[in-house]
Design a protein around this motif. Structure first.
Motif, PDB file in Angstrom:
ATOM      1  N   TYR A  66      -3.687  -8.920  -9.664  1.00 39.40           N
ATOM      2  CA  TYR A  66      -2.469  -9.045  -8.861  1.00 39.40           C
ATOM      3  C   TYR A  66      -2.235  -7.788  -8.041  1.00 39.40           C
ATOM      4  O   TYR A  66      -2.689  -6.703  -8.383  1.00 39.40           O
ATOM      5  CB  TYR A  66      -1.254  -9.336  -9.746  1.00 39.40           C
ATOM      6  CG  TYR A  66      -0.953  -8.295 -10.799  1.00 39.40           C
ATOM      7  CD1 TYR A  66       0.028  -7.324 -10.616  1.00 39.40           C
ATOM      8  CD2 TYR A  66      -1.651  -8.288 -12.011  1.00 39.40           C
ATOM      9  CE1 TYR A  66       0.307  -6.382 -11.592  1.00 39.40           C
ATOM     10  CE2 TYR A  66      -1.389  -7.352 -12.990  1.00 39.40           C
ATOM     11  CZ  TYR A  66      -0.397  -6.395 -12.786  1.00 39.40           C
ATOM     12  OH  TYR A  66      -0.135  -5.450 -13.752  1.00 39.40           O
ATOM     13  N   PHE A  67      -1.549  -7.987  -6.913  1.00 42.41           N
ATOM     14  CA  PHE A  67      -1.060  -6.870  -6.120  1.00 42.41           C
ATOM     15  C   PHE A  67       0.289  -6.429  -6.692  1.00 42.41           C
ATOM     16  O   PHE A  67       1.049  -7.258  -7.216  1.00 42.41           O
ATOM     17  CB  PHE A  67      -0.877  -7.276  -4.656  1.00 42.41           C
ATOM     18  CG  PHE A  67      -2.154  -7.669  -3.967  1.00 42.41           C
ATOM     19  CD1 PHE A  67      -2.967  -6.705  -3.392  1.00 42.41           C
ATOM     20  CD2 PHE A  67      -2.536  -9.004  -3.884  1.00 42.41           C
ATOM     21  CE1 PHE A  67      -4.144  -7.058  -2.737  1.00 42.41           C
ATOM     22  CE2 PHE A  67      -3.724  -9.367  -3.240  1.00 42.41           C
ATOM     23  CZ  PHE A  67      -4.519  -8.388  -2.675  1.00 42.41           C
ATOM     24  N   SER A  68       0.589  -5.123  -6.571  1.00 43.00           N
ATOM     25  CA  SER A  68       1.881  -4.639  -7.069  1.00 43.00           C
ATOM     26  C   SER A  68       2.413  -3.548  -6.163  1.00 43.00           C
ATOM     27  O   SER A  68       1.661  -2.880  -5.445  1.00 43.00           O
ATOM     28  CB  SER A  68       1.741  -4.102  -8.495  1.00 43.00           C
ATOM     29  OG  SER A  68       0.934  -2.933  -8.506  1.00 43.00           O
ATOM     30  N   ASN A  69       3.711  -3.412  -6.224  1.00 40.61           N
ATOM     31  CA  ASN A  69       4.384  -2.308  -5.546  1.00 40.61           C
ATOM     32  C   ASN A  69       4.497  -1.171  -6.551  1.00 40.61           C
ATOM     33  O   ASN A  69       5.384  -1.143  -7.383  1.00 40.61           O
ATOM     34  CB  ASN A  69       5.770  -2.752  -5.059  1.00 40.61           C
ATOM     35  CG  ASN A  69       6.440  -1.667  -4.233  1.00 40.61           C
ATOM     36  OD1 ASN A  69       5.846  -0.629  -3.952  1.00 40.61           O
ATOM     37  ND2 ASN A  69       7.688  -1.904  -3.852  1.00 40.61           N
ATOM     38  N   GLY A  70       3.544  -0.256  -6.500  1.00 39.03           N
ATOM     39  CA  GLY A  70       3.462   0.827  -7.478  1.00 39.03           C
ATOM     40  C   GLY A  70       2.326   0.585  -8.447  1.00 39.03           C
ATOM     41  O   GLY A  70       1.917  -0.548  -8.699  1.00 39.03           O
ATOM     42  N   SER A  99     -13.969  -2.578 -24.753  1.00 36.64           N
ATOM     43  CA  SER A  99     -12.533  -2.793 -24.930  1.00 36.64           C
ATOM     44  C   SER A  99     -11.931  -3.115 -23.567  1.00 36.64           C
ATOM     45  O   SER A  99     -12.538  -2.842 -22.528  1.00 36.64           O
ATOM     46  CB  SER A  99     -11.862  -1.551 -25.527  1.00 36.64           C
ATOM     47  OG  SER A  99     -12.007  -0.441 -24.666  1.00 36.64           O
ATOM     48  N   TRP A 100     -10.734  -3.718 -23.572  1.00 40.00           N
ATOM     49  CA  TRP A 100     -10.084  -4.042 -22.311  1.00 40.00           C
ATOM     50  C   TRP A 100      -9.708  -2.769 -21.568  1.00 40.00           C
ATOM     51  O   TRP A 100      -9.128  -1.847 -22.143  1.00 40.00           O
ATOM     52  CB  TRP A 100      -8.834  -4.880 -22.556  1.00 40.00           C
ATOM     53  CG  TRP A 100      -9.140  -6.317 -22.852  1.00 40.00           C
ATOM     54  CD1 TRP A 100      -9.143  -6.916 -24.085  1.00 40.00           C
ATOM     55  CD2 TRP A 100      -9.491  -7.331 -21.912  1.00 40.00           C
ATOM     56  NE1 TRP A 100      -9.486  -8.243 -23.965  1.00 40.00           N
ATOM     57  CE2 TRP A 100      -9.702  -8.541 -22.642  1.00 40.00           C
ATOM     58  CE3 TRP A 100      -9.657  -7.346 -20.534  1.00 40.00           C
ATOM     59  CZ2 TRP A 100     -10.065  -9.725 -22.035  1.00 40.00           C
ATOM     60  CZ3 TRP A 100     -10.012  -8.539 -19.918  1.00 40.00           C
ATOM     61  CH2 TRP A 100     -10.224  -9.715 -20.656  1.00 40.00           C
ATOM     62  N   GLY A 101     -10.064  -2.735 -20.295  1.00 35.22           N
ATOM     63  CA  GLY A 101      -9.694  -1.624 -19.438  1.00 35.22           C
ATOM     64  C   GLY A 101      -8.843  -2.118 -18.282  1.00 35.22           C
ATOM     65  O   GLY A 101      -8.737  -3.321 -18.027  1.00 35.22           O
ATOM     66  N   THR A 102      -8.235  -1.183 -17.592  1.00 37.32           N
ATOM     67  CA  THR A 102      -7.352  -1.514 -16.469  1.00 37.32           C
ATOM     68  C   THR A 102      -7.775  -0.747 -15.230  1.00 37.32           C
ATOM     69  O   THR A 102      -8.028   0.460 -15.297  1.00 37.32           O
ATOM     70  CB  THR A 102      -5.888  -1.153 -16.794  1.00 37.32           C
ATOM     71  OG1 THR A 102      -5.467  -1.857 -17.961  1.00 37.32           O
ATOM     72  CG2 THR A 102      -4.962  -1.503 -15.625  1.00 37.32           C
ATOM     73  N   LEU A 103      -7.882  -1.457 -14.117  1.00 35.62           N
ATOM     74  CA  LEU A 103      -8.025  -0.810 -12.810  1.00 35.62           C
ATOM     75  C   LEU A 103      -6.727  -1.011 -12.050  1.00 35.62           C
ATOM     76  O   LEU A 103      -6.224  -2.143 -11.949  1.00 35.62           O
ATOM     77  CB  LEU A 103      -9.183  -1.402 -12.007  1.00 35.62           C
ATOM     78  CG  LEU A 103     -10.592  -1.252 -12.570  1.00 35.62           C
ATOM     79  CD1 LEU A 103     -11.607  -1.849 -11.596  1.00 35.62           C
ATOM     80  CD2 LEU A 103     -10.922   0.201 -12.845  1.00 35.62           C
ATOM     81  N   SER A 104      -6.164   0.069 -11.535  1.00 34.01           N
ATOM     82  CA  SER A 104      -4.994  -0.006 -10.668  1.00 34.01           C
ATOM     83  C   SER A 104      -5.341   0.828  -9.440  1.00 34.01           C
ATOM     84  O   SER A 104      -5.240   2.053  -9.449  1.00 34.01           O
ATOM     85  CB  SER A 104      -3.747   0.526 -11.376  1.00 34.01           C
ATOM     86  OG  SER A 104      -2.596   0.297 -10.600  1.00 34.01           O
ATOM     87  N   ILE A 105      -5.795   0.140  -8.379  1.00 32.34           N
ATOM     88  CA  ILE A 105      -6.417   0.818  -7.233  1.00 32.34           C
ATOM     89  C   ILE A 105      -5.401   0.913  -6.091  1.00 32.34           C
ATOM     90  O   ILE A 105      -4.937  -0.115  -5.574  1.00 32.34           O
ATOM     91  CB  ILE A 105      -7.658   0.056  -6.754  1.00 32.34           C
ATOM     92  CG1 ILE A 105      -8.618  -0.202  -7.930  1.00 32.34           C
ATOM     93  CG2 ILE A 105      -8.360   0.830  -5.644  1.00 32.34           C
ATOM     94  CD1 ILE A 105      -9.805  -1.086  -7.577  1.00 32.34           C
ATOM     95  N   PRO A 106      -5.034   2.120  -5.690  1.00 32.94           N
ATOM     96  CA  PRO A 106      -4.093   2.256  -4.568  1.00 32.94           C
ATOM     97  C   PRO A 106      -4.735   1.809  -3.263  1.00 32.94           C
ATOM     98  O   PRO A 106      -5.936   1.968  -3.053  1.00 32.94           O
ATOM     99  CB  PRO A 106      -3.768   3.751  -4.564  1.00 32.94           C
ATOM    100  CG  PRO A 106      -4.913   4.405  -5.245  1.00 32.94           C
ATOM    101  CD  PRO A 106      -5.438   3.425  -6.239  1.00 32.94           C
ATOM    102  N   PHE A 107      -3.918   1.255  -2.375  1.00 29.10           N
ATOM    103  CA  PHE A 107      -4.424   0.833  -1.074  1.00 29.10           C
ATOM    104  C   PHE A 107      -5.054   1.992  -0.303  1.00 29.10           C
ATOM    105  O   PHE A 107      -5.941   1.793   0.529  1.00 29.10           O
ATOM    106  CB  PHE A 107      -3.285   0.215  -0.255  1.00 29.10           C
ATOM    107  CG  PHE A 107      -2.916  -1.190  -0.673  1.00 29.10           C
ATOM    108  CD1 PHE A 107      -3.561  -1.824  -1.729  1.00 29.10           C
ATOM    109  CD2 PHE A 107      -1.906  -1.880  -0.011  1.00 29.10           C
ATOM    110  CE1 PHE A 107      -3.219  -3.110  -2.120  1.00 29.10           C
ATOM    111  CE2 PHE A 107      -1.559  -3.168  -0.386  1.00 29.10           C
ATOM    112  CZ  PHE A 107      -2.217  -3.786  -1.444  1.00 29.10           C
TER     113      PHE A 107
END
Length: 802
Positions: free
Chosen positions: A713-717, A670-678
């Protein structure tokens, strides 16, 4: 010289962490051991929990604000007590200077107070007894522990145990204790999870699965399911064991306390010569072994000097009902002369059992008993139907396709008996006495356009299946020029499994084998005493799939990002305007990148995915951002890696670049999400900056099938909501497992469901906790799906039951 070297090694090792330290359990807020939920209560009937309460007399010698309260129930055992869970206090070891331990107690009666230390493998270092001399006031008891330094168990100590009132009681009593103090050499910091050792429980709350063997095939010693032989239980042979009859969940069990050894003496010797196994169910919180001894009266029906004995020792699991099914051959392997037609005694014993051991369903049987309590040696269901396209398949045997003509089990001197059976309206091949068996096509097979060979199997006891391909080397006939390659695969038992073997596995074994003139297939098994069932044998162009089990590509799109465009720098996403970049530049990688559209949504498809680069036309200044994000879909990868390459302010590739790579475990199917902090990158490479990012590098571990990527993409938060973040950070272990699955989350888990490979729900837990423990000990071996709900979000994961 050897002694000096060993001493130096020990000295150097000890300098790594250990240091002399005063340990204290004070029950003041925030101190180690002050959390009452980290204490277990045992052998105290309903086991009311330990409580941290206000000091009943803070005006005396103990001025602490809070203390521990233990309620000893009149219905509890005299040795009822409480223990801090393993590792909560850290670990330590005793040395010659560590001579005493003290504890403050406030009691209403005079009775023994017993204390002990336990190590991480549940070994007791000491157990010391001292009575209080005062009532209704605080008193400090000091115990001499100097002799414990020489104990063989003096290592990895991580648990304190106290029996606040070791006495026979007629009324409930309350004991307060506080200020437990000792000195020791600390070897590990405090703060363990408390998941191990004897503290995890001391009594079952459920009953074992009832036996299902036919009564005619059983001689029962003790079981509700059968008529038992008459016997004397726990006869007086000088043992310390206390035996009592208990009822748990409406089921009669035998409870053994202070369990050293205990006998069962039938009123008449048992003739078990027609049987093949002795079976029993057990439950223990801390024993490591259970031993079963047979005493053969050797044909004269009475105890005497001509008796023959044999004892089998079995390792056991803890905190759930387990099953021992011991073949008679295990006894004859130990004592060749023992017979089973005049058994006058059975002797049970345990190793490491400080808590009670519970036993049920002791009986002889003609067949082995599985962990679920039944003699299952054949499937009752069919495997999933293959879904590979017919044009992509060469079928040897399957209802789903047209099979080639072949001779099955040709006479090559094997003992294997092959028969055709129908199970759940599905044709299968049944192999008995399965050593090896051949399949000989009427014409050699040209499988050169295929990628894998697949088969479904079902076995109750085999440990391996072997598949051999025999290449006729272009002349279409058997001869000295044949080339063979055999692949060996470990298999699971008790449910249908699928083997998908890439043809490259065969060339890795025998480089010269080809697949355009295959004249024979040879199947064999290791450890198969019961029949093995085979279905759906075919070559396929798919690397994984065709068994109806695992998709290799998504059919849906990931959820679109919702971050404001002003808070984003987009590399690839329909939602935003992307930077111009070179994708998959030629850096010597094998990765093949394609642009695909799935559910009207463009995605990046990476095949033969080792590593790949993304090179922006101008370096990225992401200094105003805090995270890098991406969506992924994989059927088999275990990890994704994201590397950022910082050009260090000069905007060009060079020796001054700084790199940092973060590795993330991923889920499949299934689709997963990575949101990796700097901060994850700076934790790896402290010098990396984010104002001159010249390259992004993606790679995968274990990806034999394509990996799909979207929304980079990069994001603020962070882009993870609370619930999604909880799903992403959930921990599920151990996997594979035998008895339990642990689920740990940063948010409370509302519900957990377990499904088998056929999609049937086999367990549901409604909960509201961050930690959920699931008992899977009675599940059949195989693959299961976990479905869990956290903050109204749904997550899934697979696990293997061994």
């Amino acid at each position: 010289m050897k002694k000096i070297t060993l001493l130096l090694i020990l000295m150097i090792t000890s300098l790594g962490f250990s240091q002399q330290e005063t340990f204290e359990i004070t029950f003041e807020t925030g101190t180690a051991g002050s959390d009452a939920t980290k204490w277990n209560v045992f052998e105290n009937d309903s086991n009311p929990g330990l409580e941290v309460v206000p000091n009943p007399d803070a005006s005396g010698v103990n001025t602490s604000a809070t203390v521990a309260q233990f309620i000893a129930l009149s219905t509890g055992q005299q040795w009822a007590g409480t223990e801090v869970q393993h590792a909560v206090l850290g670990e330590w070891v005793l040395e010659a200077s560590n001579t005493s331990i003290s504890v403050s107690v406030y009691k209403t009666v005079i009775s023994d107070v017993t204390v002990k230390f336990v190590n991480s493998t549940s070994g007791t270092i000491f157990q010391l007894v001292k009575p209080n001399t005062k009532i209704n006031e605080w008193e400090t008891l000091t115990y001499d522990i100097s002799s414990a330094v020489s104990s063989g168990e003096n290592h990895n100590i991580d648990q304190f145990v106290i029996f606040p009132e070791w006495s026979a009681r007629t009324d409930d009593t309350i004991t307060y204790f506080d200020n437990v103090t000792w000195t020791a050499n600390r070897t590990a910091a405090a703060g363990g999870s408390g998941s191990g050792g004897s503290g995890s429980g001391s009594a079952p709350t459920d009953a074992p699965t009832a036996p299902t063997a036919a009564a005619a095939d059983v001689i029962s010693v003790f079981s509700d399911a059968y008529t038992d032989v008459d016997a004397t239980w726990n006869p007086g042979w000088g043992q310390s064991t206390v035996l009592s009859d208990e009822t748990i969940a409406g089921n009669a069990v035998k409870k053994y306390e202070s369990f050293t050894f205990s006998g069962i003496e039938p009123s008449s010797p048992i003739n078990a010569s027609s049987m093949a196994y002795i079976n029993l169910n057990y439950w223990t919180s801390d024993a490591t072994e259970i031993k079963v001894k047979f005493v053969d009266y050797n044909g004269d029906g009475t105890w005497g000097s001509d008796n023959t004995e044999a004892e089998v020792v079995k390792s056991v699991s803890t905190d759930s009902w387990g099953t021992l099914s011991i073949p008679f051959t295990d006894f004859t392997a130990i004592t060749a002369g023992i017979k089973f037609n005049d058994l006058g005694q059975l002797v049970l014993s345990a190793t490491g059992a400080t808590n009670a051991v519970y036993i049920d369903n002791i009986y002889f049987s003609k067949e082995e008993v599985t962990s679920g309590g039944s003699n299952v040696i054949a499937p009752t269901d069919a495997p999933a139907t293959p879904t590979a396209v017919t044009s992509d398949v060469i079928s040897i045997f399957s209802d789903a396709y047209t099979d080639i003509e072949a001779t099955w089990n040709p006479g090559w001197g094997q003992s294997t008996v092959l028969s055709d059976e129908t199970i759940a309206a599905n044709a299968v091949k049944k192999y008995e006495s399965f050593t090896f068996s051949g399949i000989e096509p009427s014409s050699p097979i040209d499988a050169s356009s295929m990628v894998s060979i697949k088969l479904d199997y079902w076995t109750s006891d085999a440990t391996e299946l072997k598949v051999k391909l025999v290449d006729y080397n272009g002349d279409g006939t058997w001869g000295n020029d044949n080339t063979e390659a055999e692949v060996v695969k470990t298999v699971t038992t008790g449910s249908w499994g699928t083997l998908t073997i890439p043809l490259t596995d065969f060339t890795a074994i025998t480089a010269g084998i080809k697949f355009n003139d295959l004249g024979q297939l040879v199947l064999s098994a290791t450890g198969a005493t019961n029949p093995v069932y085979i279905d759906n044998i075919y070559f396929t162009k798919e690397a994984s799939n065709g068994g109806g089990n695992t998709a290799t590509a998504p059919t849906d799109a990931p959820t679109a990002p919702t971050k404001a465009a002003s808070d984003v720098i987009s590399i690839f996403s329909d939602t935003y305007t992307d930077l111009t970049s070179t994708w998959n530049p030629g850096w010597g990688q094998s990765t093949v990148l394609e642009d695909e559209t799935i559910a009207s949504n463009p995605v990046k498809k990476y095949s033969s995915f080792t590593f790949t680069g993304i090179e922006p036309s101008a370096p990225i200044d992401a200094s105003s951002m805090t995270h890098i994000n991406l969506n992924y879909w994989t059927s088999d990868a275990t990890e994704l890696k994201v590397k950022l390459v910082d050009y260090n302010g000069d905007g060009t590739w060079g020796n001054d670049n700084t790199e940092a790579e973060v590795v993330k475990t991923v889920t499949t199917g299934s689709w997963g999400t990575l949101s990796i902090p700097f901060t994850d990158f700076t934790a790896i490479t402290a010098g990396i900056n984010f104002n001159d990012i010249g390259q992004l590098v993606l790679s995968a571990t274990g990806a034999t099938n394509p990996v799909y990527i979207d929304n980079i993409y990069f994001s603020n938060g962070s882009v993870l909501s609370t619930s999604t973040f909880a799903l992403a950070s959930i921990k599920i272990y151990p996997n594979p497992t035998t008895n339990f699955i642990n689920i740990n989350s940063q948010s409370n888990i509302q519900k957990v469901e377990v499904y088998n490979v056929l999609g049937a729900k086999v367990k549901t837990l409604n909960t509201d906790d961050k930690n959920v423990l699931i008992d899977v000990s009675l599940f059949k071996k195989g693959i299961y799906l976990l479905r869990y709900e956290i903050d109204n979000a749904i997550g899934t994961s697979r696990f293997i039951k061994r």
